[in-house]
Write a protein that holds these residues in place. Structure first.
Motif, PDB file in Angstrom:
ATOM      1  N   GLY A 175       0.740  -1.249   0.045  1.00  0.00           N
ATOM      2  CA  GLY A 175       0.148  -0.124  -0.266  1.00  0.00           C
ATOM      3  C   GLY A 175       0.823   1.060  -0.069  1.00  0.00           C
ATOM      4  O   GLY A 175       0.261   2.487  -0.259  1.00  0.00           O
ATOM      5  N   GLY A 176       1.965   1.066   0.083  1.00  0.00           N
ATOM      6  CA  GLY A 176       2.906   2.312   0.318  1.00  0.00           C
ATOM      7  C   GLY A 176       3.423   2.547  -1.107  1.00  0.00           C
ATOM      8  O   GLY A 176       2.862   2.299  -1.935  1.00  0.00           O
ATOM      9  N   SER A 177       4.267   3.587  -1.042  1.00  0.00           N
ATOM     10  CA  SER A 177       4.767   4.491  -2.331  1.00  0.00           C
ATOM     11  C   SER A 177       6.437   4.450  -2.475  1.00  0.00           C
ATOM     12  O   SER A 177       7.016   4.628  -1.177  1.00  0.00           O
ATOM     13  N   LEU A 178       6.786   4.454  -3.496  1.00  0.00           N
ATOM     14  CA  LEU A 178       8.271   4.731  -3.783  1.00  0.00           C
ATOM     15  C   LEU A 178       8.356   5.441  -5.375  1.00  0.00           C
ATOM     16  O   LEU A 178       7.410   5.265  -6.034  1.00  0.00           O
ATOM     17  N   ARG A 179       9.461   6.228  -5.117  1.00  0.00           N
ATOM     18  CA  ARG A 179       9.639   6.919  -6.536  1.00  0.00           C
ATOM     19  C   ARG A 179      11.245   6.653  -7.088  1.00  0.00           C
ATOM     20  O   ARG A 179      12.096   6.755  -6.198  1.00  0.00           O
ATOM     21  N   LEU A 180      11.203   6.015  -8.237  1.00  0.00           N
ATOM     22  CA  LEU A 180      12.625   5.412  -8.622  1.00  0.00           C
ATOM     23  C   LEU A 180      13.079   6.916  -9.661  1.00  0.00           C
ATOM     24  O   LEU A 180      12.179   7.555 -10.345  1.00  0.00           O
ATOM     25  N   SER A 181      14.236   6.843  -9.716  1.00  0.00           N
ATOM     26  CA  SER A 181      14.968   7.890 -10.505  1.00  0.00           C
ATOM     27  C   SER A 181      16.003   7.278 -11.452  1.00  0.00           C
ATOM     28  O   SER A 181      16.543   5.970 -11.105  1.00  0.00           O
ATOM     29  N   CYS A 182      15.775   7.590 -12.650  1.00  0.00           N
ATOM     30  CA  CYS A 182      16.867   7.008 -13.689  1.00  0.00           C
ATOM     31  C   CYS A 182      17.483   8.412 -14.355  1.00  0.00           C
ATOM     32  O   CYS A 182      16.960   9.114 -15.286  1.00  0.00           O
ATOM     33  N   ALA A 183      18.634   8.453 -13.827  1.00  0.00           N
ATOM     34  CA  ALA A 183      19.558   9.764 -14.399  1.00  0.00           C
ATOM     35  C   ALA A 183      20.648   9.334 -15.376  1.00  0.00           C
ATOM     36  O   ALA A 183      21.216   8.320 -15.323  1.00  0.00           O
ATOM     37  N   ALA A 184      20.650  10.199 -16.228  1.00  0.00           N
ATOM     38  CA  ALA A 184      21.691   9.783 -17.425  1.00  0.00           C
ATOM     39  C   ALA A 184      22.873  10.994 -17.342  1.00  0.00           C
ATOM     40  O   ALA A 184      22.741  12.025 -16.986  1.00  0.00           O
ATOM     41  N   SER A 185      24.128  10.332 -17.860  1.00  0.00           N
ATOM     42  CA  SER A 185      25.172  10.999 -18.176  1.00  0.00           C
ATOM     43  C   SER A 185      25.694  10.664 -19.339  1.00  0.00           C
ATOM     44  O   SER A 185      25.989   9.537 -19.760  1.00  0.00           O
ATOM     45  N   GLY A 186      26.300  11.657 -19.978  1.00  0.00           N
ATOM     46  CA  GLY A 186      27.091  11.155 -21.408  1.00  0.00           C
ATOM     47  C   GLY A 186      26.195  11.338 -22.536  1.00  0.00           C
ATOM     48  O   GLY A 186      26.432  11.248 -23.620  1.00  0.00           O
ATOM     49  N   ARG A 213      21.880  12.666 -24.201  1.00  0.00           N
ATOM     50  CA  ARG A 213      20.587  13.395 -23.783  1.00  0.00           C
ATOM     51  C   ARG A 213      19.646  12.244 -23.496  1.00  0.00           C
ATOM     52  O   ARG A 213      18.910  11.570 -24.624  1.00  0.00           O
ATOM     53  N   LEU A 214      18.927  12.168 -22.540  1.00  0.00           N
ATOM     54  CA  LEU A 214      18.079  11.108 -22.189  1.00  0.00           C
ATOM     55  C   LEU A 214      16.559  11.594 -23.070  1.00  0.00           C
ATOM     56  O   LEU A 214      15.915  10.714 -23.293  1.00  0.00           O
ATOM     57  N   GLY A 215      16.469  12.779 -23.449  1.00  0.00           N
ATOM     58  CA  GLY A 215      15.436  13.249 -24.134  1.00  0.00           C
ATOM     59  C   GLY A 215      14.904  12.978 -25.490  1.00  0.00           C
ATOM     60  O   GLY A 215      14.341  12.953 -26.050  1.00  0.00           O
ATOM     61  N   ASP A 262      11.936  14.826 -16.764  1.00  0.00           N
ATOM     62  CA  ASP A 262      12.494  16.113 -16.628  1.00  0.00           C
ATOM     63  C   ASP A 262      13.835  16.100 -17.440  1.00  0.00           C
ATOM     64  O   ASP A 262      14.696  15.855 -16.933  1.00  0.00           O
ATOM     65  N   ASN A 263      13.473  16.404 -18.907  1.00  0.00           N
ATOM     66  CA  ASN A 263      14.713  16.557 -19.709  1.00  0.00           C
ATOM     67  C   ASN A 263      15.795  17.537 -19.264  1.00  0.00           C
ATOM     68  O   ASN A 263      16.716  17.256 -19.544  1.00  0.00           O
ATOM     69  N   ALA A 264      15.248  18.568 -18.607  1.00  0.00           N
ATOM     70  CA  ALA A 264      16.138  19.708 -17.787  1.00  0.00           C
ATOM     71  C   ALA A 264      17.100  18.924 -17.061  1.00  0.00           C
ATOM     72  O   ALA A 264      18.372  19.269 -16.699  1.00  0.00           O
ATOM     73  N   LYS A 265      16.692  18.049 -16.407  1.00  0.00           N
ATOM     74  CA  LYS A 265      17.601  17.306 -15.176  1.00  0.00           C
ATOM     75  C   LYS A 265      18.225  15.937 -16.114  1.00  0.00           C
ATOM     76  O   LYS A 265      18.916  15.391 -15.069  1.00  0.00           O
TER      77      LYS A 265
END
Length: 123
Positions: free
Chosen positions: A14-25, A27-29, A71-74
């Motif tokens: 019933g709980g929540s989590l937020r996963l993040s996927c950050a790119a380097s090198g 453009r994820l966009g 969030d393409n800026a991030k």
């Protein structure tokens, strides 16, 4: 070129989590981003997909509970997971690629993978 997945953890049903996927090198966009998960003894399965625009797609098992955004800026993609169930327990991976839409949940379509983050949902 690297993808970094984070945000996993232990949560009660019933709980929540937020996963993040950050790119380097890169453009994820410019890529479609999928989240896959793999539970012990099971095949890797596609969970969500977001196009290089913002249109999204979900596996039936998570529809209405998970939300993917970018969030393409991030240079980051997020997976908000609500109403978690014990069957959501798995290692979650993000992947970047340019699949045809019909193959968006086919892991071989993706060339870049994050290292995985463990999500454990207790009953």
């Amino acid at each position: 070129v690297q993808l970094q997945a984070s945000g996993g953890g232990l949560v009660q049903a019933g709980g929540s989590l937020r996963l993040s996927c950050a790119a380097s090198g890169f453009r994820l966009g410019d890529y479609g981003i999928a989240w896959f998960r793999q539970a012990p003894g099971r095949e890797r399965e596609g969970v969500s997909y977001i196009r290089s625009g913002h249109s999204t797609s979900y596996a039936d098992s998570v529809k209405g509970r998970f939300t993917v955004s970018r969030d393409n800026a991030k240079n980051t993609v997020y997976l908000q997971m609500n109403s978690l169930k014990p069957e959501d327990t798995a290692v979650y991976y993000c992947a970047a690629g340019r699949p045809v839409y019909s193959a968006r949940f086919t892991s071989s379509m993706y060339g870049y993978w994050g290292q995985g983050t463990q999500v454990t949902v207790s009953s």
